[in-house]
Design a protein around this motif. Sequence first.
Motif, PDB file in Angstrom:
ATOM      1  N   ARG A   1      -5.146   6.838  -7.039  1.00 25.40           N
ATOM      2  CA  ARG A   1      -5.617   5.475  -6.776  1.00 25.40           C
ATOM      3  C   ARG A   1      -5.553   4.631  -8.054  1.00 25.40           C
ATOM      4  O   ARG A   1      -5.119   3.494  -8.051  1.00 25.40           O
ATOM      5  CB  ARG A   1      -7.050   5.547  -6.247  1.00 25.40           C
ATOM      6  CG  ARG A   1      -7.423   4.352  -5.401  1.00 25.40           C
ATOM      7  CD  ARG A   1      -8.647   4.598  -4.575  1.00 25.40           C
ATOM      8  NE  ARG A   1      -9.753   5.092  -5.373  1.00 25.40           N
ATOM      9  CZ  ARG A   1     -10.989   5.244  -4.920  1.00 25.40           C
ATOM     10  NH1 ARG A   1     -11.259   4.950  -3.663  1.00 25.40           N
ATOM     11  NH2 ARG A   1     -11.946   5.705  -5.692  1.00 25.40           N
TER      12      ARG A   1
ATOM     13  N   GLU B   1      -3.092   1.329  -8.722  1.00 25.65           N
ATOM     14  CA  GLU B   1      -3.568   0.014  -9.155  1.00 25.65           C
ATOM     15  C   GLU B   1      -2.901  -0.403 -10.454  1.00 25.65           C
ATOM     16  O   GLU B   1      -2.523  -1.563 -10.622  1.00 25.65           O
ATOM     17  CB  GLU B   1      -5.092   0.001  -9.258  1.00 25.65           C
ATOM     18  CG  GLU B   1      -5.678  -0.267  -7.869  1.00 25.65           C
ATOM     19  CD  GLU B   1      -7.116   0.163  -7.682  1.00 25.65           C
ATOM     20  OE1 GLU B   1      -7.860   0.141  -8.680  1.00 25.65           O
ATOM     21  OE2 GLU B   1      -7.465   0.529  -6.531  1.00 25.65           O
TER      22      GLU B   1
ATOM     23  N   ARG C   1      -0.073  -1.670  -7.118  1.00 28.07           N
ATOM     24  CA  ARG C   1      -0.119  -1.279  -5.703  1.00 28.07           C
ATOM     25  C   ARG C   1      -1.549  -0.847  -5.376  1.00 28.07           C
ATOM     26  O   ARG C   1      -2.429  -0.879  -6.230  1.00 28.07           O
ATOM     27  CB  ARG C   1       0.834  -0.088  -5.443  1.00 28.07           C
ATOM     28  CG  ARG C   1       2.225  -0.205  -6.018  1.00 28.07           C
ATOM     29  CD  ARG C   1       3.153  -1.098  -5.230  1.00 28.07           C
ATOM     30  NE  ARG C   1       3.560  -0.611  -3.932  1.00 28.07           N
ATOM     31  CZ  ARG C   1       4.707   0.027  -3.668  1.00 28.07           C
ATOM     32  NH1 ARG C   1       5.544   0.303  -4.644  1.00 28.07           N
ATOM     33  NH2 ARG C   1       5.021   0.384  -2.428  1.00 28.07           N
ATOM     34  N   THR C   2      -1.762  -0.432  -4.140  1.00 26.88           N
ATOM     35  CA  THR C   2      -3.030   0.204  -3.788  1.00 26.88           C
ATOM     36  C   THR C   2      -2.689   1.465  -3.000  1.00 26.88           C
ATOM     37  O   THR C   2      -1.591   1.579  -2.457  1.00 26.88           O
ATOM     38  CB  THR C   2      -3.928  -0.698  -2.915  1.00 26.88           C
ATOM     39  OG1 THR C   2      -3.153  -1.171  -1.825  1.00 26.88           O
ATOM     40  CG2 THR C   2      -4.487  -1.879  -3.699  1.00 26.88           C
TER      41      THR C   2
ATOM     42  N   GLU D   1       0.824  -1.211   0.000  1.00 23.51           N
ATOM     43  CA  GLU D   1       0.000   0.000   0.000  1.00 23.51           C
ATOM     44  C   GLU D   1       0.860   1.264   0.000  1.00 23.51           C
ATOM     45  O   GLU D   1       1.811   1.375   0.780  1.00 23.51           O
ATOM     46  CB  GLU D   1      -0.920   0.015   1.221  1.00 23.51           C
ATOM     47  CG  GLU D   1      -2.027  -1.006   1.139  1.00 23.51           C
ATOM     48  CD  GLU D   1      -3.082  -0.762   2.207  1.00 23.51           C
ATOM     49  OE1 GLU D   1      -4.277  -0.814   1.863  1.00 23.51           O
ATOM     50  OE2 GLU D   1      -2.702  -0.536   3.372  1.00 23.51           O
TER      51      GLU D   1
END
Length: 281
Positions: free
Chosen positions: A262, A266, A270-271, A29
Amino acid sequence: MSDLKLVSRQHSNHNTVIRLGDELIGAKELCLIAGPCAVESETQLNEIAKGLSELGVKFMRGGAYKPRTSPYAFQGLKKEGLKMLKNASDTYGLKIVTEVLDTTLIEEVYPYADILQVGSRNAKNYQFLKELGKVDKPILLKRGMSSTINEWLLAAEYILLGGNENVILCERGIRTFDTSVRNTMDIASIPLVKELSHLPVIADPSQGTGKRSLVTPLSLAAIAAGADGLMIEVHNEPEEALSDGFQSMYLNTMGDMVKALRAQAEHSGRTLNLKKEPQIV
Ligand code: PEP
Ligand code: MN
């Protein structure tokens, strides 16, 4: 690069993951640290904290002690600013990142900060870096504006050598011949430092460009380059800001930026680490 020891991949090939309660920095994250350049008032800070919290942001930045080029410029609200940060963090559940200017202020800033920020101007203050090695909280270490990558990593080496392994490196732009931007954001430093070191690396495109319109594109580029997070300046009234308003995002357009980040996260596998139910679509 032979003096890179503790920070190097040869020393540890596992990415360092920094734990702050339930939050991880340096894992899958990406961390998003947002907030004003400087804490200016209770009203300003609470409005920004509320807005960020509604967007799902978990980490808020804000300088209470400001390192200003001119001694006549706003120097920060000091202890009062630290108290405002604490109140906002309690009210909105945000972790606080704030700058500590020198050794004599470590003790004062420590109780108010979840992460202690070390500014670009202090990246070669070796005695201070040694003292930060004794602190048991994470250190966000900005790259010196004239530091080579080796010098930046050696600054981190000082902190690790003192016993503090929780260092987050932050690319914030360097001085070059080109004056059309405040600093030249060195995007290449991000994947290069990830090759050389196991420490998490984040990017600060606000100081890195000095220009609001460049902050989102450079943030996306930093994520694409492998950054573990971002530090972004945001203000409820940038035109009225006491420092760095020209590079601060408008609070009321942050939602669009968060959405873009975001999506890029992605895309990069990742986030973005946001609260579970942010009030944006
Ligand atoms: C800041 O983050 O507001 C700041 C002063 O950063 P730097 O040390 O990178 O100039
Ligand atoms: Mn700033």
